[in-house]
Write a protein that holds these residues in place. Structure first.
Motif, PDB file in Angstrom:
ATOM      1  N   UNK A   1      -3.700  11.114  -1.830  1.00 44.21           N
ATOM      2  CA  UNK A   1      -2.271  10.971  -1.583  1.00 44.21           C
ATOM      3  C   UNK A   1      -1.980   9.664  -0.846  1.00 44.21           C
ATOM      4  N   UNK A   2      -2.762   9.396   0.207  1.00 45.97           N
ATOM      5  CA  UNK A   2      -2.561   8.183   0.983  1.00 45.97           C
ATOM      6  C   UNK A   2      -2.797   6.929   0.151  1.00 45.97           C
ATOM      7  N   UNK A   3      -3.821   6.940  -0.675  1.00 45.88           N
ATOM      8  CA  UNK A   3      -4.104   5.782  -1.516  1.00 45.88           C
ATOM      9  C   UNK A   3      -3.030   5.610  -2.579  1.00 45.88           C
ATOM     10  N   UNK A   4      -2.486   6.710  -3.047  1.00 50.33           N
ATOM     11  CA  UNK A   4      -1.396   6.623  -4.016  1.00 50.33           C
ATOM     12  C   UNK A   4      -0.173   5.936  -3.423  1.00 50.33           C
ATOM     13  N   UNK A   5       0.164   6.292  -2.197  1.00 47.67           N
ATOM     14  CA  UNK A   5       1.297   5.647  -1.530  1.00 47.67           C
ATOM     15  C   UNK A   5       1.027   4.160  -1.291  1.00 47.67           C
ATOM     16  N   UNK A   6      -0.215   3.836  -0.927  1.00 43.55           N
ATOM     17  CA  UNK A   6      -0.576   2.431  -0.707  1.00 43.55           C
ATOM     18  C   UNK A   6      -0.416   1.636  -1.997  1.00 43.55           C
ATOM     19  N   UNK A   7      -0.851   2.229  -3.119  1.00 41.24           N
ATOM     20  CA  UNK A   7      -0.704   1.538  -4.396  1.00 41.24           C
ATOM     21  C   UNK A   7       0.768   1.350  -4.765  1.00 41.24           C
ATOM     22  N   UNK A   8       1.572   2.388  -4.581  1.00 41.16           N
ATOM     23  CA  UNK A   8       2.988   2.273  -4.939  1.00 41.16           C
ATOM     24  C   UNK A   8       3.670   1.175  -4.136  1.00 41.16           C
ATOM     25  N   UNK A   9       3.304   1.041  -2.868  1.00 39.48           N
ATOM     26  CA  UNK A   9       3.869  -0.021  -2.039  1.00 39.48           C
ATOM     27  C   UNK A   9       3.385  -1.388  -2.544  1.00 39.48           C
ATOM     28  N   UNK A  10       2.109  -1.495  -2.910  1.00 46.19           N
ATOM     29  CA  UNK A  10       1.599  -2.754  -3.449  1.00 46.19           C
ATOM     30  C   UNK A  10       2.327  -3.125  -4.744  1.00 46.19           C
ATOM     31  N   UNK A  11       2.535  -2.136  -5.599  1.00 50.45           N
ATOM     32  CA  UNK A  11       3.242  -2.364  -6.855  1.00 50.45           C
ATOM     33  C   UNK A  11       4.662  -2.876  -6.587  1.00 50.45           C
ATOM     34  N   UNK A  12       5.328  -2.247  -5.626  1.00 46.12           N
ATOM     35  CA  UNK A  12       6.700  -2.655  -5.295  1.00 46.12           C
ATOM     36  C   UNK A  12       6.732  -4.080  -4.753  1.00 46.12           C
ATOM     37  N   UNK A  13       5.738  -4.446  -3.954  1.00 44.67           N
ATOM     38  CA  UNK A  13       5.685  -5.797  -3.392  1.00 44.67           C
ATOM     39  C   UNK A  13       5.492  -6.826  -4.504  1.00 44.67           C
ATOM     40  N   UNK A  14       4.604  -6.534  -5.448  1.00 42.67           N
ATOM     41  CA  UNK A  14       4.379  -7.472  -6.548  1.00 42.67           C
ATOM     42  C   UNK A  14       5.645  -7.618  -7.388  1.00 42.67           C
ATOM     43  N   UNK A  15       6.300  -6.513  -7.678  1.00 37.00           N
ATOM     44  CA  UNK A  15       7.508  -6.569  -8.498  1.00 37.00           C
ATOM     45  C   UNK A  15       8.629  -7.323  -7.777  1.00 37.00           C
ATOM     46  N   UNK A  16       8.690  -7.170  -6.452  1.00 32.14           N
ATOM     47  CA  UNK A  16       9.744  -7.826  -5.673  1.00 32.14           C
ATOM     48  C   UNK A  16       9.502  -9.325  -5.532  1.00 32.14           C
ATOM     49  N   UNK A  17       8.270  -9.716  -5.244  1.00 32.36           N
ATOM     50  CA  UNK A  17       7.976 -11.122  -4.968  1.00 32.36           C
ATOM     51  C   UNK A  17       7.764 -11.939  -6.244  1.00 32.36           C
ATOM     52  N   UNK A  18       7.438 -11.272  -7.349  1.00 34.42           N
ATOM     53  CA  UNK A  18       7.230 -11.933  -8.641  1.00 34.42           C
ATOM     54  C   UNK A  18       6.278 -13.125  -8.508  1.00 34.42           C
ATOM     55  N   UNK A  19       5.056 -12.883  -8.022  1.00 36.23           N
ATOM     56  CA  UNK A  19       4.123 -13.998  -7.828  1.00 36.23           C
ATOM     57  C   UNK A  19       3.600 -14.528  -9.159  1.00 36.23           C
ATOM     58  N   UNK A  20       3.224 -15.776  -9.130  1.00 31.96           N
ATOM     59  CA  UNK A  20       2.530 -16.350 -10.272  1.00 31.96           C
ATOM     60  C   UNK A  20       1.039 -16.084 -10.176  1.00 31.96           C
ATOM     61  N   UNK A  21       0.562 -15.869  -8.960  1.00 33.14           N
ATOM     62  CA  UNK A  21      -0.853 -15.601  -8.725  1.00 33.14           C
ATOM     63  C   UNK A  21      -0.997 -14.683  -7.526  1.00 33.14           C
ATOM     64  N   UNK A  22      -1.896 -13.702  -7.642  1.00 35.47           N
ATOM     65  CA  UNK A  22      -2.240 -12.828  -6.522  1.00 35.47           C
ATOM     66  C   UNK A  22      -3.660 -13.149  -6.080  1.00 35.47           C
ATOM     67  N   UNK A  23      -3.859 -13.205  -4.762  1.00 37.39           N
ATOM     68  CA  UNK A  23      -5.199 -13.343  -4.199  1.00 37.39           C
ATOM     69  C   UNK A  23      -5.397 -12.169  -3.249  1.00 37.39           C
ATOM     70  N   UNK A  24      -6.291 -11.259  -3.616  1.00 40.00           N
ATOM     71  CA  UNK A  24      -6.565 -10.062  -2.814  1.00 40.00           C
ATOM     72  C   UNK A  24      -7.921 -10.216  -2.134  1.00 40.00           C
ATOM     73  N   UNK A  25      -7.972  -9.859  -0.867  1.00 40.74           N
ATOM     74  CA  UNK A  25      -9.163 -10.083  -0.059  1.00 40.74           C
ATOM     75  C   UNK A  25      -9.741  -8.753   0.403  1.00 40.74           C
ATOM     76  N   UNK A  26     -10.987  -8.499   0.046  1.00 40.66           N
ATOM     77  CA  UNK A  26     -11.764  -7.285   0.327  1.00 40.66           C
ATOM     78  C   UNK A  26     -11.522  -6.243  -0.757  1.00 40.66           C
ATOM     79  N   UNK A  27     -12.523  -5.402  -0.952  1.00 38.58           N
ATOM     80  CA  UNK A  27     -12.582  -4.547  -2.137  1.00 38.58           C
ATOM     81  C   UNK A  27     -11.380  -3.626  -2.259  1.00 38.58           C
ATOM     82  N   UNK A  28     -10.991  -2.979  -1.180  1.00 43.66           N
ATOM     83  CA  UNK A  28      -9.901  -2.015  -1.286  1.00 43.66           C
ATOM     84  C   UNK A  28      -8.590  -2.699  -1.675  1.00 43.66           C
TER      85      UNK A  28
END
Length: 388
Positions: A75-102
């Motif tokens: 459940x907690x990871x699902x909420x974290x993903x939904x927030x990440x999805x919303x951030x990507x959709x809002x910021x409309x990046x041309x490139x994402x750089x994610x640091x560390x496996x999770x």
């Protein structure tokens, strides 16, 4: 960076980060480099007052993104993903750089759905990939590999690893479409960390600068200090850093207090002025069980300090063996004590290794070179994405 930089193809770079202070101490150079070229930069990470202030001072926008680095709740990871999805959709990046496996897992799935190229920086495989793969740890490994294949096995993905051992993760997860790059560490500002004279006097000062985790070899360091006291060596030993109570291998404040009360080690809480802390040492020891490419050893080399570390992935990659430092087996306090003792008994060797370490840092660890290599990867990935 050249005039044909990533600027020609990108407008907004979005960083996903699970540990804000870590990002500021290890990766803020990437933000500074992008902003200097005129790009919009957004950093999504948990709130940490000092770190957020530094991110904004570097010219980036900050968006709160909470992630439980040690959590396994669906459940907690699902909420974290939904927030990440919303951030990507809002910021409309041309490139994402994610640091560390999770962070890579969450950003990778969001980037696949929204068709954004992503760079995943693996700064060490961490607790789940350290040691045997039985029990719950094995279940987590298999789950991580499955989510990697789901969200990240595509041409618009690049991975950056810090050593060859960690890069095998791509094979384990069967990611046959991604590009793979090696950059040894986060680099060091050679103007900020300089080689200062060793402390004067017959006493040798040995320090372990790191988060105070079992996997960093803290217990072996303490036991080695006890052994060298038993041998009658004129030396002091310092733990430099704080526990990380979100990590299951963290030492506890009570343990630190007990060791200090015993007189076996000193404790120096985390300091942002690592150059001053290193200047107080003759030897830097990092008896870690595994690393990506430890910044503490890069910093130690830049400071001109001899190194004792373990013959393990990441650690052995960070030194010139026998030239800038010595290796010993992991989880072996007596072998660690013997290696430190060699430098205690031979101050000339200790100094020579420190001088060689500074030259090694100048040749391989300059933060400006590290930043340039990251932007080369960005350019290549964006060019590939435009062709798909």
């Amino acid at each position: 960076m050249s005039s044909t930089s990533v600027k020609d193809m990108a407008e907004n770079i979005l960083y996903f980060v699970g540990d804000a202070p870590f990002f500021v101490s290890h990766r803020l150079n990437l933000v500074q480099g992008a902003v200097a070229e005129g790009y919009r930069v957004t950093v999504a990470c948990p709130f940490h007052a000092t770190a957020v202030e530094a991110i904004r001072a570097a010219g980036a926008e900050w968006i709160e993104w909470n992630i439980n680095r040690g959590g396994t709740s669906i459940f907690g990871e699902g909420l974290t993903f939904l927030r990440a999805f919303a951030i990507v959709r809002h910021t409309r990046p041309t490139l994402i750089h994610a640091i560390a496996i999770k962070c890579i897992l969450h950003a990778g799935l969001a980037s696949k759905i929204l068709r954004v190229p992503v760079v995943g920086a693996v700064s060490g495989l961490g607790y789940v990939y350290t040691g045997s793969g039985g029990g719950m740890k094995g279940v987590l490994r298999r789950a991580i590999n499955a989510f990697m294949r789901l969200g990240l096995n595509r041409r618009a993905v690049s991975f950056i690893f810090q050593n060859g051992d960690d890069a095998r993760m791509v094979e384990f997860a069967k990611l046959d479409k991604v590009s793979v790059h090696r950059i040894g560490g986060s680099g060091v500002d050679l103007q900020k960390i300089t080689m200062r004279p060793h402390p004067v006097g017959p006493e040798t000062r040995v320090g372990l600068p790191a988060r105070l985790l079992r996997d960093k070899g803290v217990y072996e360091f303490v036991d080695a200090a006890r052994e060298l006291r038993r041998r009658g060596r004129n030396a002091t030993f310092a733990l430099i850093g704080d526990p990380d109570l979100t990590n299951p291998t963290s030492v506890t404040p009570a343990e630190i207090e007990r060791w200090v009360r015993e007189g076996v080690v000193e404790w120096v809480p985390y300091t942002s002025d690592i150059a001053a802390a290193l200047a107080e040492l003759h030897i830097v020891a990092l008896p870690s069980y595994r690393e990506g490419f430890p910044k503490s050893l890069i910093d130690a080399a830049a400071a001109g300090r001899a190194i004792v570390t373990t013959d393990t992935p990441g650690c052995r990659d960070a030194i010139a063996i026998g030239v800038t430092g010595l290796l010993c087996p992991a989880k072996d306090a007596i072998a660690l004590a013997d290696a430190i003792d060699r430098l205690i008994l031979d101050r000339d060797l200790c100094v020579r290794m420190g001088v060689a370490g500074r030259a090694h840092a100048e040749d391989r660890f300059d933060v400006n070179d590290v930043t340039r290599r990251h932007f080369e990867i960005y350019r290549t990935l964006l060019s590939t994405h435009e062709l798909t």
